[in-house]
Every structure is written in C-alpha cells, then in structure tokens.
Design a protein around this motif. Structure first.
Motif, PDB file in Angstrom:
ATOM      1  N   PHE A 180       0.843  -1.186   0.000  1.00  0.00           N
ATOM      2  CA  PHE A 180       0.000   0.000   0.000  1.00  0.00           C
ATOM      3  C   PHE A 180       0.883   1.242   0.000  1.00  0.00           C
ATOM      4  CE2 PHE A 180      -2.348  -3.442   1.897  1.00  0.00           C
ATOM      5  CZ  PHE A 180      -3.633  -3.307   1.400  1.00  0.00           C
ATOM      6  N   TYR A 240      -5.228   4.635  -6.947  1.00  0.00           N
ATOM      7  CA  TYR A 240      -6.431   5.130  -6.293  1.00  0.00           C
ATOM      8  C   TYR A 240      -7.180   6.135  -7.181  1.00  0.00           C
ATOM      9  CZ  TYR A 240      -3.691   3.413  -2.321  1.00  0.00           C
ATOM     10  OH  TYR A 240      -2.923   2.642  -1.488  1.00  0.00           O
ATOM     11  N   LEU A 249     -12.198   2.728  -3.959  1.00  0.00           N
ATOM     12  CA  LEU A 249     -12.040   1.784  -2.851  1.00  0.00           C
ATOM     13  C   LEU A 249     -13.352   1.732  -2.082  1.00  0.00           C
ATOM     14  CD1 LEU A 249      -9.844   0.086  -1.273  1.00  0.00           C
ATOM     15  CD2 LEU A 249      -9.532   2.115   0.139  1.00  0.00           C
ATOM     16  N   VAL A 278     -14.766  -1.764   2.630  1.00  0.00           N
ATOM     17  CA  VAL A 278     -13.652  -2.089   3.524  1.00  0.00           C
ATOM     18  C   VAL A 278     -14.196  -2.677   4.816  1.00  0.00           C
ATOM     19  CG1 VAL A 278     -11.670  -1.192   4.787  1.00  0.00           C
ATOM     20  CG2 VAL A 278     -12.281  -0.198   2.564  1.00  0.00           C
ATOM     21  N   LEU A 293      -7.704   2.798   5.176  1.00  0.00           N
ATOM     22  CA  LEU A 293      -8.516   2.439   4.013  1.00  0.00           C
ATOM     23  C   LEU A 293      -9.955   2.939   4.153  1.00  0.00           C
ATOM     24  CD1 LEU A 293      -7.274  -1.200   3.240  1.00  0.00           C
ATOM     25  CD2 LEU A 293      -6.452   0.983   2.329  1.00  0.00           C
ATOM     26  N   GLU A 315     -11.804   5.503   1.670  1.00  0.00           N
ATOM     27  CA  GLU A 315     -13.126   5.184   1.110  1.00  0.00           C
ATOM     28  C   GLU A 315     -14.099   6.339   1.327  1.00  0.00           C
ATOM     29  OE1 GLU A 315     -16.731   1.854   1.516  1.00  0.00           O
ATOM     30  OE2 GLU A 315     -15.011   1.773   2.873  1.00  0.00           O
TER      31      GLU A 315
END
Length: 205
Positions: A54, A79, A84, A87, A129, A133
C-alpha cells in the motif's frame, strides 16, 4: 474449522505477516514503486504467495500462482482510477490464528488473512482504508453535483437570446471552451492522486 486449524498448524495456510519499514527493500514490490514520482510505501503484507503493498498512490499486488511457484504477476491499482469500497475487518476469535481485512478496489475483491500477532498494525491499515473510502465517496457526491450544475449552466448559456451578440459558431466555441476548462478544474478538485496525508494520520513508519 478443523481443516483450517490443521493447515495453520502444518504451515500450509497462506496467513500473511506485516513487513517492517526497514525490510521494505527486501520485498519484490519495492522494485515497482514509483519513487521517482514521489511514491512512498506505507504498508506491506506478505504471504507465502503474494505481496500487498500500500503506497500513497496505489495498491501494488505481487500476485503469486502458488506458494511453491516462483512465477509472479504484478498488478497495480492506482487510487485515482480505482475506487475503494466495502472495507471491512474481521478480528480474531478465541481460537483463530488470523485476522482478515477485506476490500474492493476497482472491480477486484481482496480478502487477506494476517497473523493475529499483527492485529494492532492491521487496525491502523483498516482506519486508513476506511478514511480513503470516505473521501472517495464524498468526491463522487461532489462530482455528481458538479455535473448537475454544469448541465444547468449549459442549458442557460445555450438558450435563445443568450448569444450576447455572438454568432451561433462563436457561442458554441465559447460554451465548449468554458465547459472543458471548468470540467478539468472541478475534476482535479474532486479526484485524489496522493493519499499520503491519510496514511500519515494512522501509520507511523
């Protein structure tokens, strides 16, 4: 359940470990980071077959066919071009040996098992994450508002009597040039390339 426990005990399951920053240069994914463009590694999970790297710009997945094969396929998910979502984190139970982080990036679903000894570190990745998002969801909402506003403006500018002394061709050119410039500026405002500021909030390397 018993099969899973047996696989864990025999070392046959693909449970990952978190790589420490001082060991990033020993991983395969390190070779594919765009350091020349300011890309930085924030988190790496390594299993027997795969690496999940990442960075502030992307997820770099070194995809192994199997734990016993040396063949690898490099997949990169920037990204900027891959949203994304979904999660989630599955914490370890009393007899579980692993935690599991799940997410979808673009159209690809990931489910990564990590040894539960790294649970605290995985929580930091999860927070990062989830925050990314949320930012992406907000950007999508603002882009939709942007397009609605543009549509209203175009209807107004193209309505009869709004030529302001211009010929139809001149009016069309003015509207097109304005639209292109405005769309680019708004798109840049609501599209993130670099999420380093998010990782910096939760992950201390």
């Amino acid at each position: 359940m018993f099969k899973k426990l047996a696989a864990d005990a025999l070392g046959l399951s693909d449970i990952g470990k978190v790589i420490e920053p001082q060991d990033y240069d020993k991983t395969e994914s390190d070779d594919y980071v765009l350091y020349e463009k300011g890309e930085k590694i924030y988190f790496i999970i390594k299993t027997k077959a795969d690496e999940y790297c990442f960075t502030n710009y992307a997820l770099i997945h070194v995809d192994g066919d199997s734990a016993i094969s040396k063949k690898r396929t490099l997949k990169r998910y920037d990204y900027k071009y891959n949203s994304l979502h979904h999660v989630s984190l599955e914490t370890a139970g009393t007899i579980d040996l692993d935690v599991e982080i799940k997410f979808v990036i673009g159209e690809t679903t990931f489910s990564i098992d990590i040894n539960k000894s790294y649970a605290e570190k995985i929580k930091d990745l999860y927070k990062s994450l989830v925050t990314i998002e949320q930012i992406m969801r907000d950007n999508d909402k603002y882009r939709n508002h942007m397009l609605d506003s543009l549509d209203s403006a175009k209807k107004t500018l193209s309505s009869p009597g709004y030529s302001q002394g211009q010929s139809p061709a001149e009016s069309f050119k003015s509207i097109t040039e304005f639209t292109n410039t405005w769309l680019k500026n708004m798109s840049d405002s609501y599209s993130n390339t670099d999420f380093g500021h998010v990782f910096d909030l939760y992950i201390k390397n």
